[in-house]
Write a protein that holds these residues in place. Structure first.
Motif, PDB file in Angstrom:
ATOM      1  N   VAL A  63       0.842  -0.955   0.058  1.00  0.00           N
ATOM      2  CA  VAL A  63       0.122   0.116   0.128  1.00  0.00           C
ATOM      3  C   VAL A  63       0.946   1.404  -0.094  1.00  0.00           C
ATOM      4  O   VAL A  63       1.781   1.408   0.872  1.00  0.00           O
ATOM      5  N   ASP A  64       0.676   1.933  -1.066  1.00  0.00           N
ATOM      6  CA  ASP A  64       1.698   3.110  -1.064  1.00  0.00           C
ATOM      7  C   ASP A  64       0.608   4.483  -1.163  1.00  0.00           C
ATOM      8  O   ASP A  64       0.837   5.325  -2.051  1.00  0.00           O
ATOM      9  N   SER A  65      -0.271   4.520   0.003  1.00  0.00           N
ATOM     10  CA  SER A  65      -1.213   5.750  -0.093  1.00  0.00           C
ATOM     11  C   SER A  65      -1.613   5.931   1.274  1.00  0.00           C
ATOM     12  O   SER A  65      -1.092   5.387   2.225  1.00  0.00           O
ATOM     13  N   TYR A  66      -2.448   7.100   1.142  1.00  0.00           N
ATOM     14  CA  TYR A  66      -3.116   7.101   2.721  1.00  0.00           C
ATOM     15  C   TYR A  66      -4.254   6.064   3.094  1.00  0.00           C
ATOM     16  O   TYR A  66      -4.688   6.156   4.183  1.00  0.00           O
ATOM     17  N   LYS A  67      -4.594   5.427   2.050  1.00  0.00           N
ATOM     18  CA  LYS A  67      -5.853   4.583   2.314  1.00  0.00           C
ATOM     19  C   LYS A  67      -5.428   3.086   2.559  1.00  0.00           C
ATOM     20  O   LYS A  67      -4.811   2.536   1.710  1.00  0.00           O
ATOM     21  N   LEU A  68      -6.080   2.479   3.179  1.00  0.00           N
ATOM     22  CA  LEU A  68      -5.935   1.085   3.601  1.00  0.00           C
ATOM     23  C   LEU A  68      -6.910   0.409   3.092  1.00  0.00           C
ATOM     24  O   LEU A  68      -8.283   0.752   3.180  1.00  0.00           O
ATOM     25  N   PRO A  69      -6.675  -0.811   2.224  1.00  0.00           N
ATOM     26  CA  PRO A  69      -7.987  -1.171   1.413  1.00  0.00           C
ATOM     27  C   PRO A  69      -8.934  -1.804   2.466  1.00  0.00           C
ATOM     28  O   PRO A  69      -8.815  -2.330   3.552  1.00  0.00           O
ATOM     29  N   LYS A  70     -10.244  -1.659   2.157  1.00  0.00           N
ATOM     30  CA  LYS A  70     -11.325  -2.040   2.815  1.00  0.00           C
ATOM     31  C   LYS A  70     -11.351  -3.274   3.375  1.00  0.00           C
ATOM     32  O   LYS A  70     -11.893  -3.577   4.540  1.00  0.00           O
TER      33      LYS A  70
ATOM     34  N   ILE B  50      -8.287  -1.962 -13.260  1.00  0.00           N
ATOM     35  CA  ILE B  50      -9.433  -0.942 -12.875  1.00  0.00           C
ATOM     36  C   ILE B  50     -10.427  -1.705 -11.830  1.00  0.00           C
ATOM     37  O   ILE B  50     -10.591  -0.978 -10.997  1.00  0.00           O
ATOM     38  N   PHE B  51     -10.772  -2.889 -12.134  1.00  0.00           N
ATOM     39  CA  PHE B  51     -11.535  -3.534 -11.010  1.00  0.00           C
ATOM     40  C   PHE B  51     -10.999  -3.640  -9.928  1.00  0.00           C
ATOM     41  O   PHE B  51     -11.649  -3.650  -8.812  1.00  0.00           O
ATOM     42  N   ALA B  52      -9.558  -3.983  -9.801  1.00  0.00           N
ATOM     43  CA  ALA B  52      -8.853  -4.069  -8.450  1.00  0.00           C
ATOM     44  C   ALA B  52      -8.834  -2.829  -7.682  1.00  0.00           C
ATOM     45  O   ALA B  52      -8.839  -3.040  -6.450  1.00  0.00           O
ATOM     46  N   GLU B  53      -9.230  -1.760  -8.242  1.00  0.00           N
ATOM     47  CA  GLU B  53      -9.550  -0.400  -7.444  1.00  0.00           C
ATOM     48  C   GLU B  53     -10.721  -0.184  -7.017  1.00  0.00           C
ATOM     49  O   GLU B  53     -10.760   0.332  -6.013  1.00  0.00           O
ATOM     50  N   ILE B  54     -11.757  -0.802  -7.498  1.00  0.00           N
ATOM     51  CA  ILE B  54     -13.257  -0.836  -7.345  1.00  0.00           C
ATOM     52  C   ILE B  54     -13.371  -1.547  -6.352  1.00  0.00           C
ATOM     53  O   ILE B  54     -14.186  -1.389  -5.323  1.00  0.00           O
ATOM     54  N   PHE B  55     -13.222  -2.953  -6.662  1.00  0.00           N
ATOM     55  CA  PHE B  55     -13.601  -3.999  -5.706  1.00  0.00           C
ATOM     56  C   PHE B  55     -12.797  -4.083  -4.466  1.00  0.00           C
ATOM     57  O   PHE B  55     -11.499  -4.347  -4.496  1.00  0.00           O
ATOM     58  N   PRO B  59      -8.455  -9.069  -1.939  1.00  0.00           N
ATOM     59  CA  PRO B  59      -7.428  -8.671  -2.649  1.00  0.00           C
ATOM     60  C   PRO B  59      -7.831  -8.936  -3.958  1.00  0.00           C
ATOM     61  O   PRO B  59      -7.964 -10.032  -4.446  1.00  0.00           O
ATOM     62  N   VAL B  60      -7.236  -8.020  -5.293  1.00  0.00           N
ATOM     63  CA  VAL B  60      -7.544  -8.474  -6.436  1.00  0.00           C
ATOM     64  C   VAL B  60      -5.913  -8.462  -7.032  1.00  0.00           C
ATOM     65  O   VAL B  60      -5.412  -7.313  -6.631  1.00  0.00           O
ATOM     66  N   ILE B  61      -5.450  -9.215  -7.539  1.00  0.00           N
ATOM     67  CA  ILE B  61      -3.858  -9.486  -7.675  1.00  0.00           C
ATOM     68  C   ILE B  61      -3.699  -9.434  -9.477  1.00  0.00           C
ATOM     69  O   ILE B  61      -4.571 -10.307  -9.965  1.00  0.00           O
ATOM     70  N   VAL B  62      -3.236  -8.284 -10.035  1.00  0.00           N
ATOM     71  CA  VAL B  62      -3.129  -8.309 -11.472  1.00  0.00           C
ATOM     72  C   VAL B  62      -1.881  -9.002 -11.826  1.00  0.00           C
ATOM     73  O   VAL B  62      -0.897  -8.526 -11.432  1.00  0.00           O
ATOM     74  N   VAL B  63      -2.031  -9.926 -12.570  1.00  0.00           N
ATOM     75  CA  VAL B  63      -0.612 -10.558 -12.981  1.00  0.00           C
ATOM     76  C   VAL B  63      -0.350 -10.210 -14.660  1.00  0.00           C
ATOM     77  O   VAL B  63      -1.169 -10.412 -15.262  1.00  0.00           O
ATOM     78  N   ASP B  64       0.891  -9.478 -14.733  1.00  0.00           N
ATOM     79  CA  ASP B  64       1.156  -9.038 -16.189  1.00  0.00           C
ATOM     80  C   ASP B  64       2.597  -9.482 -16.674  1.00  0.00           C
ATOM     81  O   ASP B  64       3.386  -8.708 -17.063  1.00  0.00           O
TER      82      ASP B  64
END
Lengths: 317, 317
Positions: A63-70, B50-55, B59-64
């Motif tokens: 996490v590199d921001s102010y916000k902890l994931p829900k 985008i989904f990882a940030e909404i949901f 944890p949603v892990i994106v593999v690229d």
């Protein structure tokens, strides 16, 4: 002036060997958690990024921001990493964690974090965060990867050999300076986190703008502006940290080399295990970016721009 | 020539409204899994980001990359996203998943992926992956976020309004072209994934080099080269996607604005919910980057550089 900077910074860059012998660890078992969440910014947070790439038994979310994931609750292992202990983004996530009843494990040299955490690993103070990468990273490795004395010795011996054979690094530093190009670092697994570290060390040690990307994802997006529209590629000097997975990345690199007007410089790590190679590259990157700095007559230690920002931020509540 | 490109690409950019009405979903329940792992590259993989940030329930892990993290087993929900169905990195992770007995859910228009997956959502073919962002993203939202008809209607209405009031976007496109500077996109949560999308749309639609970073982490590393060493900041035109968290990021931006010689352009999303704002920005970004392309007389559709790379890769096994 430069000579003094060199003296001081060099001794700190070279203290990585001492840092590898730091053996403190948390009493935590990965198998008791759904995932490990590491909160940290900049030179502190990069330790989490490196650890996330090494440790593959559980997801490690940085996490590199102010916000902890829900989703973060007591079923997650939460670790806050802040060298100063006063990084406001990290403290913000720590407060969210505490409000959710999540135990706060902290790696820090002091500051507010050392006072409000539940579980502390205190590391030596007086360095820049980026110079303390060993102190920041080792507690994570010690806790979850069980690194042994023999491994530490092996790594230190590889770093000593690297220091004895520094002249190719000096030559590369001179080449980067002479090129007047922007360093563009490419890598693939297991060293994508090091390509980010490389970029940030160019930023802060060398005061150079730099870019990084993982090779394969880069191909999907950036080949277009690099090879069309007049060839942006020629503005970069490409530095590649060669990863072990996958051989297809090397094929991609060969194809790119034929298309690019700019040279691609491949940096091959020495060592056998992933950890040995990783520390080799980490030390290589530090020496190189400091050497670039000295050749440009910058003080690698000087980040007053950042200190000013922090001072201005602290005035606004 | 340009007129034709405009016609074709415009109709595809504008088809996002149709794509939002795509209602297919998987029979999967997030609570049955430790985390969601989405494998995808470039224009396909960005849907996962985008989904990882909404949901935020898991944890949603994106593999690229070519490599599936070692921890992925049957207790993880694995989804492969590849518009063509033939992306070699994604197929490599799918094969690793199958070897571990992990069920492969796929979102694709066809290709090998549609043949080897266990669970398929087939999306319309004939687009560039980046034009199909709605088709790629909606199945993830439909499955895990339970998006309703009313929400879809509201989003579409917001996009229709945006299209009616396009002239500020045209002006900004002209300003970017006239500046001859490199677009540098900054954002913070919940729109950091869109800043990456923005960068890649500049890359492929506009054939422009572009950069993105999340604001706060950027401060920790890049202020040094942007404000020291002659001020690299003046080479960029800063575009900011204003996120909702945290107000401290706006304070940071105000301080930066005073220090930078280059203008900071703030783009504020319209809408009330996160999804409404997100789709507003997504559509804004698409229209803007196509407009920049047309003003530079490039064909936004043209990515032959990439097609050549894929052809060369396919010759080497």
């Amino acid at each position: 002036m430069i000579f003094l900077a060199e003296d001081k910074f060099y001794s700190q860059v070279y203290s990585i060997k001492e840092q590898i012998n730091f053996t403190e660890k948390f009493s935590l078992e990965a198998r008791n958690f759904k995932a490990i969440v590491i909160s940290g910014m900049g030179g502190s947070g990069v330790s989490g990024r490196i650890f996330a790439e090494i440790f593959q038994e559980l997801p490690v979310i940085v996490v590199d921001s102010y916000k902890l994931p829900k989703y973060v609750d007591r079923s997650y292992c939460f670790i806050a990493v802040s060298y100063s202990g006063n990084t406001e983004e990290t403290l913000s996530t720590v407060k969210e964690a505490k409000a959710r009843g999540v135990r706060v494990n902290a790696i820090t040299s002091g500051g507010e974090l050392s006072k409000i955490c539940d579980n502390l690993i205190k590391i030596p103070a007086g360095l820049q965060p980026r110079e303390a990468i060993g102190y920041l990273l080792m507690p994570l490795l010690n806790t979850f990867a069980g690194i042994q004395t023999e491994e530490r010795k092996k790594i230190i011996s590889i770093l000593e050999n690297l220091e004895k054979e520094r002249s190719p690094i000096w030559q590369l530093a001179q080449k980067i300076v002479d090129s007047r190009k922007i360093p563009y670092i490419l890598s693939w697994e297991p060293f994508t986190s090091l390509s980010y570290r490389f970029k940030t060390q160019f930023n802060e040690n060398s005061k150079l703008f730099a870019l990084n990307h993982n090779l394969s994802e880069q191909n999907h997006n950036e080949l277009v502006p690099q090879l069309m529209n007049g060839g942006m590629a020629e503005k970069f000097i490409f530095l590649v940290l060669e990863g072990d997975y996958s051989s297809r990345c090397k094929v991609r690199l060969d194809i790119m080399e034929n298309k690019f007007s700019s040279e691609i410089i491949r940096i091959k790590p020495k060592g056998e295990t992933q950890l040995e190679k990783l520390f080799y590259l980490l030390h290589y990157i530090d020496i190189l970016t400091v050497e670039v700095s000295l050749r440009l007559s910058f003080d690698p230690e000087d980040v007053k721009v950042l200190e000013n920002l922090k001072a201005e931020l602290s005035k606004i509540k």
